[in-house]
Design a protein around this motif. Structure first.
Motif, PDB file in Angstrom:
ATOM      1  N   LEU A  11       0.817  -1.202   0.000  1.00 51.07           N
ATOM      2  CA  LEU A  11       0.000   0.000   0.000  1.00 51.07           C
ATOM      3  C   LEU A  11       0.854   1.256   0.000  1.00 51.07           C
ATOM      4  O   LEU A  11       1.978   1.267   0.507  1.00 51.07           O
ATOM      5  N   GLY A  96       0.793  -1.002  -5.492  1.00 51.70           N
ATOM      6  CA  GLY A  96      -0.551  -1.280  -5.009  1.00 51.70           C
ATOM      7  C   GLY A  96      -1.441  -0.054  -4.990  1.00 51.70           C
ATOM      8  O   GLY A  96      -1.077   1.023  -5.466  1.00 51.70           O
ATOM      9  N   PRO A  97      -2.638  -0.203  -4.412  1.00 54.59           N
ATOM     10  CA  PRO A  97      -3.595   0.901  -4.348  1.00 54.59           C
ATOM     11  C   PRO A  97      -3.080   2.045  -3.477  1.00 54.59           C
ATOM     12  O   PRO A  97      -2.219   1.860  -2.621  1.00 54.59           O
ATOM     13  N   ILE A 115      -7.198  10.688  -5.738  1.00 56.78           N
ATOM     14  CA  ILE A 115      -7.645   9.334  -6.057  1.00 56.78           C
ATOM     15  C   ILE A 115      -8.387   9.263  -7.386  1.00 56.78           C
ATOM     16  O   ILE A 115      -8.492   8.198  -7.992  1.00 56.78           O
ATOM     17  N   ARG A 118      -7.874   6.544 -10.403  1.00 58.02           N
ATOM     18  CA  ARG A 118      -6.851   5.547 -10.119  1.00 58.02           C
ATOM     19  C   ARG A 118      -7.350   4.570  -9.068  1.00 58.02           C
ATOM     20  O   ARG A 118      -8.373   4.795  -8.423  1.00 58.02           O
ATOM     21  N   ASP A 119      -6.627   3.485  -8.884  1.00 60.36           N
ATOM     22  CA  ASP A 119      -7.004   2.453  -7.927  1.00 60.36           C
ATOM     23  C   ASP A 119      -6.716   2.947  -6.516  1.00 60.36           C
ATOM     24  O   ASP A 119      -5.566   3.213  -6.170  1.00 60.36           O
ATOM     25  N   GLY A 120      -7.759   3.095  -5.720  1.00 61.46           N
ATOM     26  CA  GLY A 120      -7.550   3.575  -4.367  1.00 61.46           C
ATOM     27  C   GLY A 120      -8.856   3.904  -3.686  1.00 61.46           C
ATOM     28  O   GLY A 120      -9.936   3.563  -4.169  1.00 61.46           O
ATOM     29  N   ALA A 364      -8.476  -1.462   0.178  1.00 57.73           N
ATOM     30  CA  ALA A 364      -7.657  -1.861  -0.967  1.00 57.73           C
ATOM     31  C   ALA A 364      -8.162  -3.169  -1.567  1.00 57.73           C
ATOM     32  O   ALA A 364      -8.160  -3.352  -2.790  1.00 57.73           O
ATOM     33  N   GLY A 367     -11.031  -3.091  -4.210  1.00 60.44           N
ATOM     34  CA  GLY A 367     -10.723  -2.727  -5.584  1.00 60.44           C
ATOM     35  C   GLY A 367     -11.574  -1.607  -6.134  1.00 60.44           C
ATOM     36  O   GLY A 367     -11.806  -1.513  -7.338  1.00 60.44           O
ATOM     37  N   LYS A 368     -12.061  -0.743  -5.241  1.00 59.82           N
ATOM     38  CA  LYS A 368     -12.908   0.353  -5.696  1.00 59.82           C
ATOM     39  C   LYS A 368     -12.065   1.573  -6.045  1.00 59.82           C
ATOM     40  O   LYS A 368     -11.050   1.837  -5.425  1.00 59.82           O
ATOM     41  N   THR A 369     -12.519   2.298  -7.021  1.00 58.86           N
ATOM     42  CA  THR A 369     -11.893   3.563  -7.370  1.00 58.86           C
ATOM     43  C   THR A 369     -12.888   4.678  -7.113  1.00 58.86           C
ATOM     44  O   THR A 369     -14.000   4.638  -7.619  1.00 58.86           O
TER      45      THR A 369
END
Length: 376
Positions: A11, A96-97, A115, A118-120, A364, A367-369
């Motif tokens: 992370l 990672g996120p 954010i 992007r992945d986070g 994390a 897997g939500k953005t």
């Protein structure tokens, strides 16, 4: 401290502070960062310009500052800050996120834009005094942020706003001292201390008037006011008018505050203004006898067990409890000992790190953005 495992993505956590929170919890933040570094989490710290940590960022942590600006320049300042954060994230070794964790409502706009796309995920730590600001932040997210509260009473107050699917409790903590400070030197004069911002909302004038009454029986008692703020000139004037100026010492903002607390006996909270106050946890950790109003944000302060609690705004009862602490020092030490034990049980640094890390990893894993609404 918790350790990372190979099954969990590495992370990167970006801590973004507004001005109020940068003032409110510098030491908790330091210990949280140390714990995250031990857990192989990359950290990026974003502080308002002019604020600084008591000591530099931990381990692999990176420090950025941002100008908050006025209402005319705030949006442009935010864009510049976000661009700098994204540049640092692009150079990050963490694949990672990203968790953008804002402290205080004014940090949410920066966190959301960091954010976006992007992945986070966005996390937001608030206290009870900030709940009114949430519906008016002007930020629309595809998914609401995860709201963290330092204590259960603050969580209950925030829950009335209904801006998050749930509000989680993530305590902030500091290490407990190895001795109880309250009246550990019988030969020393009584030392009372208030620590925090000197604002009208802190109601320090109640404490000055209570001190005036205490001096009738404890004429050599001293009150140390550790903090700065706009109410200081009026408080100095009041101390002079009450004839107690020689018993009141304005020591200013002190870092680390523990150096002041360990030389005191009684920690005084004249009024709860709803804001998180790390100094109270520091006083518990130091083993001070605590006198505070009822119905505060720290429910582990229980009357007659770990503190003496008086009805809000009752300066006569405040003075009575200060006198009781100074005359019955065995009771004061017992209360200080129990407050320190409560700090060890409920405000441990390891507990703080574990609960924050659990929130980060849970988000994390989803897997939500979180994205800014295009119509904002």
């Amino acid at each position: 401290m918790p350790e990372s495992t190979t099954s969990e993505p590495r992370l990167c956590v970006c801590h973004i502070f507004d001005d109020e929170w940068a003032y409110a919890c510098p030491h908790s933040l330091r210990y949280l960062q140390l714990g995250l570094v031990d857990a192989a989490v990359e950290t990026l710290l974003v502080l308002p310009a002019g604020r600084k940590l008591p000591i530099p960022p931990a381990g692999s942590g990176t420090l950025l500052t941002h100008e908050q600006g006025n209402w005319l320049t705030r949006r442009a300042q935010t864009r510049r800050t976000v661009a700098r954060i994204r540049e640092r994230l692009a150079a990050s070794k963490s694949p990672g996120p990203v968790i953008a964790h804002g402290f205080g409502p004014r940090s949410l706009l920066i966190a959301a834009e960091v954010i976006a796309g992007r992945d986070g995920a966005v996390v937001l730590t608030l206290d009870g005094a900030e709940s009114h600001a949430l519906p008016h932040l002007g930020v629309k997210l595809e998914h609401p942020p995860t709201i963290l509260a330092p204590t259960p009473p603050i969580a209950r107050r925030l829950s009335t706003v209904h801006v998050a699917p749930r509000i989680e409790i993530a305590p902030l903590g500091v290490p407990a001292a190895d001795r109880v400070a309250a009246f550990d030197d019988e030969s020393a004069e009584v030392a009372l201390v208030f620590a925090g911002r000197l604002t009208p909302g802190a109601r320090v004038e109640l404490l000055l008037r209570a001190l005036k009454r205490l001096l009738a029986t404890q004429p050599r008692a001293m009150l140390f006011l550790a903090g700065k703020g706009p109410a200081e000139p009026a408080l100095r004037q009041l101390a002079g008018a009450l004839g107690i100026a020689s018993n009141v010492i304005f020591v200013g903002r002190v870092d680390p505050i523990r150096s002041v607390l360990q030389s005191a006996d009684v920690f005084c909270v004249p009024h709860w203004d709803g804001r998180w106050c790390e100094e109270v946890i520091e006083a518990m950790a130091a083993g001070l006898a605590i006198v505070a109003p009822e119905n505060g944000p720290i429910e582990s302060l229980r009357h007659g067990q770990s503190a003496l609690l008086f009805p809000e705004s009752d300066e006569f009862r405040l003075a009575e409890y200060l006198e009781r602490m100074t005359q019955d020092r065995a009771t004061a030490r017992r209360l200080g000992t129990e407050a320190q034990n409560v700090c060890r049980a409920e405000h441990q640094v390891s507990q703080m790190v574990q609960q924050h890390l659990a929130v980060y990893r849970s988000l994390a894993a989803r897997g939500k953005t979180l994205k800014l609404d295009a119509n904002r």
